[in-house]
Every structure is written in C-alpha cells, then in structure tokens.
Enzyme design. Structure first.
Site, PDB file in Angstrom:
ATOM      1  N   TYR A 232      30.953  -5.125  27.234  1.00  0.00           N
ATOM      2  CA  TYR A 232      31.281  -6.088  26.176  1.00  0.00           C
ATOM      3  C   TYR A 232      30.412  -5.896  24.935  1.00  0.00           C
ATOM      4  O   TYR A 232      30.912  -5.853  23.801  1.00  0.00           O
ATOM      5  CB  TYR A 232      31.103  -7.506  26.728  1.00  0.00           C
ATOM      6  CG  TYR A 232      31.490  -8.600  25.761  1.00  0.00           C
ATOM      7  CD1 TYR A 232      32.801  -9.043  25.682  1.00  0.00           C
ATOM      8  CD2 TYR A 232      30.548  -9.201  24.926  1.00  0.00           C
ATOM      9  CE1 TYR A 232      33.157 -10.051  24.790  1.00  0.00           C
ATOM     10  CE2 TYR A 232      30.896 -10.203  24.040  1.00  0.00           C
ATOM     11  CZ  TYR A 232      32.206 -10.627  23.982  1.00  0.00           C
ATOM     12  OH  TYR A 232      32.566 -11.616  23.097  1.00  0.00           O
TER      13      TYR A 232
ATOM     14  N   LYS B 236      31.540  -4.964  20.876  1.00  0.00           N
ATOM     15  CA  LYS B 236      31.381  -5.850  19.721  1.00  0.00           C
ATOM     16  C   LYS B 236      30.565  -5.181  18.602  1.00  0.00           C
ATOM     17  O   LYS B 236      30.787  -5.443  17.420  1.00  0.00           O
ATOM     18  CB  LYS B 236      30.757  -7.170  20.168  1.00  0.00           C
ATOM     19  CG  LYS B 236      31.672  -7.974  21.098  1.00  0.00           C
ATOM     20  CD  LYS B 236      32.979  -8.353  20.403  1.00  0.00           C
ATOM     21  CE  LYS B 236      33.935  -9.099  21.288  1.00  0.00           C
ATOM     22  NZ  LYS B 236      35.150  -9.565  20.598  1.00  0.00           N
TER      23      LYS B 236
END
Ligand SMILES: NC(=O)c1ccc[n+]([C@@H]2O[C@H](COP(=O)([O-])OP(=O)(O)OC[C@H]3O[C@@H](n4cnc5c(N)ncnc54)[C@H](O)[C@@H]3O)[C@@H](O)[C@H]2O)c1
Length: 254
Positions: free
Chosen positions: A150, A154
């Site tokens: 994750y 980002k």
C-alpha cells in the site's frame, strides 16, 4: 457550468463523500464501482448515475469512459478514489498475489483512468474549463507505514500526479492529489472492528488528536477541482489532522 464528475470508488468512503460534495453544487455525478448495490443506491440518492467499472481492468476502463462520454457527455472531472487498504504485514510472509492486487487497483487503476480521461480532456482544451483530475494518495506518499504494498502505491500516485500534471498542463488540464491521514471510512471502520487498527493510537499520532472525516477530504478535493484552484496543479495536499506536523513532536516529552 454543470460539470460531469466521474468518481471511481464512488459507492463508499472518500469517493462517496466527494460525490456528496459535488452533487449539491449542481454537478452531475457518475459513480463507478464494483459494489453495484451500494453504487446504484448512492447514485439514486444523489440524482446521478452508476457504472460497474473495474479500474484494474483496461477494457472495463476504456469501455466505460467511452460509453459515459457518448451517453452523458464530456467527463470534466475525474476522481480516482477506488482503492484497497492493507493490514500491517512483514514483507517475507506477505502474499505476492495480495501485493499485486493492491498495485493493480491502487496504482495501475489510477493510471488507467488518467490514461483514458486526460487525453480526452486535453483534446477539448479550455472550451469546457480545461478538465481536472483528483487522485487519492495518502500520508503514505510522504512517510512509510508498515504496509509493503500500500505505502509504495501511494508514493507512486503522488509521483504520477506530478508527471501527468507536467504532461497535460500545456493543454489546460489540472491534475492534483489529496493525501488523507487516517480517515474514518467504512474500510477503516472494518479494520478497527477486526482489531487490525487502533483508533486511539491513530488519533494520538495527529496534532489535532482525531481521525480525519471523509467530508474533510472531500472539501479539499472539491477545492482542487474548482476554478478557485485554477493555478494549482501537480500538488499532493495533505488532509491529515496534522499527522506529519506531529511526528517530531511525539519524540519529545510533553
Ligand atoms: N481511509 C483512510 O484512512 C484512507 C487514507 C488515505 C487514503 N485513502 C484512500 O482513499 C481511497 C478510498 O478509500 P476508503 O477508505 O474510502 O475505502 P472504501 O472501501 O470505503 O471505498 C473504496 C471503494 O472502492 C471500490 N473499489 C475497490 N476496488 C475497486 C475496483 N477495482 N474498481 C472499482 N472500484 C473499486 C470499493 O468497492 C469501495 O466502494 C483509497 O484509494 C484509499 O487508499 C484512505
């Protein structure tokens, strides 16, 4: 001018909050999601429309964007909120399939959506206000959390936002991101309920001492897509209750 606003991940959380911010402003919202029941219900509530769209699937993205422009009209604003959260994991034991799925949805999905919409906005040029894209990045763009898929997605979305802002700026298309801190969405709530996130710990990490509300992210995103932000492109704006401001303070005794 009433704008056509396409919101991926619009059935829930931050995407839904954004749709709820644009619709009362007179814009036409098109929610795109995999959760058809919620998406259809929310679209009805907002007087908009719903499309089943998988952002990780190139053909689904291309077919839906073409159909929306044929049936509804030019997409003036694209919001890329479809995304998967991740629980804390050790790299060695983290399943590669899960890693790849998070990249496919979070990064590749945003890339595919931008790739389908930005050139169309650029071709129309300033006639319809130039077009605006909002990516949903994260505080993970700036500081690492123990999320081995994750967090890098980002950081990459923050980088992609700058790359595309540079490419499409000469055509008048603005591309920005918001970087939410810990935000109380259904996805976050389910992690709190399962014991995978500690709300008190998250609150204590921000200088305002609380979680971010989805509507607060929506307000910042609405601004970045509006004429009020006409000189702003390529930024990744933290909406984090001061999470990053608080980091160094937490290392000193109070
Ligand atoms: N909640 C947070 O604390 C937080 C913080 C920073 C960034 N974000 C980001 O905000 C975005 C929205 O997260 P949220 O917390 O609102 O989650 P959420 O689960 O409430 O909403 C995400 C929506 O995306 C949809 N979706 C998932 N995969 C999809 C796909 N392949 N195609 C189309 N739709 C798909 C889901 O069905 C859901 O409706 C994500 O990109 C997330 O990474 C969230």
């Amino acid at each position: 001018m009433s704008r056509n606003v396409l919101v991926t991940g619009g059935a829930s959380g931050i995407g839904l909050a954004l749709a709820r911010r644009f619709a009362p402003a007179g814009d036409r919202v098109i929610l795109a999601d995999l959760n058809d029941a919620a998406g259809q219900a929310m679209a009805k509530e907002l007087g908009g429309s719903y499309r089943h769209l998988d952002v990780a699937d190139e053909s689904s993205v291309e077919a839906n964007v073409a159909a929306i422009e044929d049936e509804i009209g030019a997409i003036d604003v694209l919001i890329n909120s479809a995304g998967l959260l991740q629980n804390a994991a050790q790299t060695e034991s983290f399943p590669l399939e899960e890693h790849d799925r998070i990249w496919a949805v979070n990064y590749r999905g945003s890339y595919l959506m931008c790739r389908a919409c930005a050139p169309r906005m650029a071709k129309r040029g300033p006639k319809r206000g130039g077009g605006a894209i909002l990516n949903i990045a994260s505080i993970n763009s700036f500081t690492p959390l123990p999320l081995p898929a994750y967090t890098p997605t980002k950081a990459a979305i923050g980088s992609l936002t700058g790359v595309l802002a540079g490419e499409f700026g000469p055509s008048g298309v603005r591309i920005n991101a918001v970087a939410p801190g810990f935000t109380l969405t259904p996805a976050m709530q389910s992690r709190i309920d399962s014991g995978d996130r500690d709300p008190v710990g998250m609150e204590g990490l921000s200088t305002l001492g609380r979680l971010v509300k989805p509507e607060e992210v929506a307000e910042a995103g609405f601004f970045l897509c509006s004429d009020a932000a006409s000189a702003i492109t390529g930024v990744n704006l933290p909406v984090d209750c001061g999470y990053m401001a608080a980091i160094s303070y937490n290392t000193y005794p109070s």
